[in-house]
Design an enzyme around this catalytic site. Structure first.
Site, PDB file in Angstrom:
ATOM      1  N   ASP A   1       2.697  -6.349   3.696  1.00 40.39           N
ATOM      2  CA  ASP A   1       2.371  -5.196   4.550  1.00 40.39           C
ATOM      3  C   ASP A   1       2.826  -5.456   5.979  1.00 40.39           C
ATOM      4  O   ASP A   1       2.116  -5.174   6.936  1.00 40.39           O
ATOM      5  CB  ASP A   1       0.857  -4.917   4.497  1.00 40.39           C
ATOM      6  CG  ASP A   1       0.489  -3.628   5.229  1.00 40.39           C
ATOM      7  OD1 ASP A   1       1.406  -2.819   5.511  1.00 40.39           O
ATOM      8  OD2 ASP A   1      -0.704  -3.442   5.528  1.00 40.39           O
TER       9      ASP A   1
ATOM     10  N   GLU B   1      -4.865   2.355   2.621  1.00 38.23           N
ATOM     11  CA  GLU B   1      -5.013   1.204   3.518  1.00 38.23           C
ATOM     12  C   GLU B   1      -5.242   1.681   4.942  1.00 38.23           C
ATOM     13  O   GLU B   1      -5.973   1.057   5.700  1.00 38.23           O
ATOM     14  CB  GLU B   1      -3.756   0.323   3.456  1.00 38.23           C
ATOM     15  CG  GLU B   1      -3.900  -1.008   4.196  1.00 38.23           C
ATOM     16  CD  GLU B   1      -3.601  -0.941   5.685  1.00 38.23           C
ATOM     17  OE1 GLU B   1      -4.097  -1.798   6.427  1.00 38.23           O
ATOM     18  OE2 GLU B   1      -2.896  -0.027   6.131  1.00 38.23           O
ATOM     19  N   GLU B   2      -4.614   2.793   5.296  1.00 41.15           N
ATOM     20  CA  GLU B   2      -4.515   3.151   6.717  1.00 41.15           C
ATOM     21  C   GLU B   2      -5.776   3.763   7.315  1.00 41.15           C
ATOM     22  O   GLU B   2      -5.981   3.701   8.515  1.00 41.15           O
ATOM     23  CB  GLU B   2      -3.340   4.125   6.935  1.00 41.15           C
ATOM     24  CG  GLU B   2      -1.966   3.540   6.614  1.00 41.15           C
ATOM     25  CD  GLU B   2      -1.498   2.510   7.629  1.00 41.15           C
ATOM     26  OE1 GLU B   2      -2.239   2.222   8.591  1.00 41.15           O
ATOM     27  OE2 GLU B   2      -0.387   1.986   7.458  1.00 41.15           O
TER      28      GLU B   2
ATOM     29  N   HIS C   1       0.814  -1.227   0.000  1.00 39.84           N
ATOM     30  CA  HIS C   1       0.000   0.000   0.000  1.00 39.84           C
ATOM     31  C   HIS C   1       0.842   1.269   0.000  1.00 39.84           C
ATOM     32  O   HIS C   1       1.899   1.343   0.599  1.00 39.84           O
ATOM     33  CB  HIS C   1      -1.078  -0.012   1.076  1.00 39.84           C
ATOM     34  CG  HIS C   1      -0.616   0.099   2.492  1.00 39.84           C
ATOM     35  ND1 HIS C   1      -0.311   1.298   3.084  1.00 39.84           N
ATOM     36  CD2 HIS C   1      -0.439  -0.847   3.449  1.00 39.84           C
ATOM     37  CE1 HIS C   1       0.026   1.093   4.354  1.00 39.84           C
ATOM     38  NE2 HIS C   1      -0.031  -0.203   4.600  1.00 39.84           N
TER      39      HIS C   1
ATOM     40  N   ASP D   1       6.155   0.743   6.510  1.00 39.18           N
ATOM     41  CA  ASP D   1       4.694   0.616   6.387  1.00 39.18           C
ATOM     42  C   ASP D   1       4.160   1.716   5.484  1.00 39.18           C
ATOM     43  O   ASP D   1       3.784   2.760   5.970  1.00 39.18           O
ATOM     44  CB  ASP D   1       4.039   0.662   7.765  1.00 39.18           C
ATOM     45  CG  ASP D   1       2.537   0.381   7.702  1.00 39.18           C
ATOM     46  OD1 ASP D   1       2.068  -0.088   6.656  1.00 39.18           O
ATOM     47  OD2 ASP D   1       1.845   0.640   8.691  1.00 39.18           O
TER      48      ASP D   1
ATOM     49  N   HIS E   1       4.228   3.253  12.503  1.00 39.06           N
ATOM     50  CA  HIS E   1       3.368   4.428  12.713  1.00 39.06           C
ATOM     51  C   HIS E   1       4.021   5.513  13.581  1.00 39.06           C
ATOM     52  O   HIS E   1       3.320   6.344  14.149  1.00 39.06           O
ATOM     53  CB  HIS E   1       2.015   4.034  13.336  1.00 39.06           C
ATOM     54  CG  HIS E   1       1.147   3.218  12.431  1.00 39.06           C
ATOM     55  ND1 HIS E   1      -0.170   2.943  12.722  1.00 39.06           N
ATOM     56  CD2 HIS E   1       1.396   2.640  11.229  1.00 39.06           C
ATOM     57  CE1 HIS E   1      -0.693   2.199  11.749  1.00 39.06           C
ATOM     58  NE2 HIS E   1       0.241   2.007  10.833  1.00 39.06           N
TER      59      HIS E   1
HETATM   60 ZN   LIG Z   1       0.472  -1.116   6.416  1.00 45.08          ZN
END
Ligand SMILES: [Zn+2]
Length: 395
Positions: free
Chosen positions: A286, A258-259, A212, A224, A358
């Protein structure tokens, strides 16, 4: 992405996707009253807003803090003890699980507080909700992520600050001044990047490889999920460089959004679900870029048997695990998986993934080039087998 994939000789289209436009604002917090406080001082709290958070007034709000470990504890407190307060969810990330290779299980146990905590707190009249950051190492670094919009400000405090608040609250009243001023703006248009390396025998049959494209704003989104996008792109590059003509079409997708809700995968399903019968398999990466151990697989047991020769090829890099999964192994391929498309998620060594996930520390230096190459090799071997095996995998 589109330019790179065109340069690799793929047919590229951009599929428009309406995406949420949420931007971070000020994010500060201080404890202004707590047991043992020295007059004239305050205590800084390190935190970040969660995606989907509402805003406090521009100069913040001040309220008592109530701490809970679980949803059950929140429910037990009831509206009387929660209304008008800031709720802190202090669910601990199980570091031992992560260290033992079960990082995603540890994540699953805690991330539900990040996702649903604000809503649960708002339902009882809380004025804001905070979670202990969902991460596996404590460098006083907050980890952001999606929180279902609940109409109240929602943030993540660092593990150290969560410990401090809980410790102080066990001794008496704790009051916090909290300023979070993110803004929700009108939706924007983003794109799924969809790139086909056409099959020479069965161009209508699709083997999908993907990662993604969107990421959280605190870091640069290297693990990510920049890595996943690169691994999928490399799969096409490896086939091209080795002049391997796939019998079926290899489709590379860089998913949008995606998030914050999966608008990209929804848009793809809306347009292509009638064609899922021709989607022979879907793969997503992912879970970072660390050494691949193999794949999580949601497919018929006979499909895993049919892939024994692939395991043998992957022996040399140690990516031989084909672990049956009861849930779709990738958020963006979940709809396809639920529709019966055999689905694969690259199973990376996840022991350090949630150290950075994140957070501001999700940057390219965390990626080891040799491990990234192993991931690309693993996805390419599996994808090429799927494009060229005589019969599609049983469903
Ligand atoms: Zn991800």
């Amino acid at each position: 992405m589109a330019a790179e994939l065109r340069q690799l000789g793929l047919e590229v289209r951009l599929q428009p996707v309406a995406v949420t436009h949420w931007i971070r604002g000020a994010e500060t917090a201080t404890l202004v009253e707590y047991p043992g406080m020295v007059p004239g001082t305050t205590q800084k709290i390190v935190l970040t807003a969660l995606g989907g958070s509402s805003s406090t007034p521009p100069d913040g709000l001040t309220a008592d803090v109530v701490t809970v470990n679980t949803f059950d504890e929140l429910t037990a407190l009831g509206r009387d003890k929660v209304a008008g307060k800031i709720v802190l969810f202090n669910e601990l990330f199980d570091k031992q699980k992560a260290a033992a290779g079960l990082a995603f299980a540890a994540y699953g146990e805690t991330v539900r507080y990040r996702g649903a905590g604000a809503k649960a707190a708002a339902d009882l009249g809380a004025v804001a909700a905070l979670v202990r950051s969902v991460g596996s190492i404590d460098y006083r670094l907050p980890h952001t992520g999606f929180s279902f919009p609940a109409g109240i400000p929602a943030g993540a405090v660092t593990a150290e600050d969560a410990d401090l608040i809980v410790h102080l609250a066990s001794q008496g009243k704790v009051r916090m001044h909290l300023t979070l001023t993110p803004q929700k703006l009108p939706d924007e248009t983003g794109y799924n990047v969809i790139a086909d390396l056409k099959g020479v025998e069965h161009p209508e049959q699709i083997v999908l490889v993907s990662g993604h494209l969107d990421s959280w704003d605190l870091g640069t989104g290297a693990i990510d999920d920049g890595a996943g996008v690169v691994i999928a792109m490399e799969t096409a590059e490896i086939l091209q460089r080795l002049h391997l003509r796939p019998a079926r079409t290899l489709r590379v997708i860089a998913w949008m959004d995606e998030e914050t809700g999966g608008a990209g995968s929804k848009a793809y399903s809306t347009e292509y679900s009638a064609d899922f019968a021709h989607h022979i398999a879907a793969i997503e990466s992912d879970a970072g870029a660390a050494h691949p151990l193999g794949f999580d697989v949601k497919a018929a047991p006979a499909a895993i048997d049919a892939l024994r020769p692939v395991q043998a090829v992957l022996q040399s890099i140690g990516a031989t695990v084909f672990q049956p999964s009861t849930y779709p192994p990738g958020a963006d391929i979940a709809a396809m998986s639920d529709a019966g498309v055999p689905a694969f998620g690259v199973m990376q060594d996840g022991r350090t993934y949630f150290n950075y996930h994140h957070s501001a520390a999700d940057t390219l230096d965390k990626i080891v080039p040799s491990e990234l190459r192993e991931n690309a090799a693993a996805m390419a071997v599996l994808a090429y087998a799927l494009t060229n095996m005589k019969d599609p995998l049983p469903r």
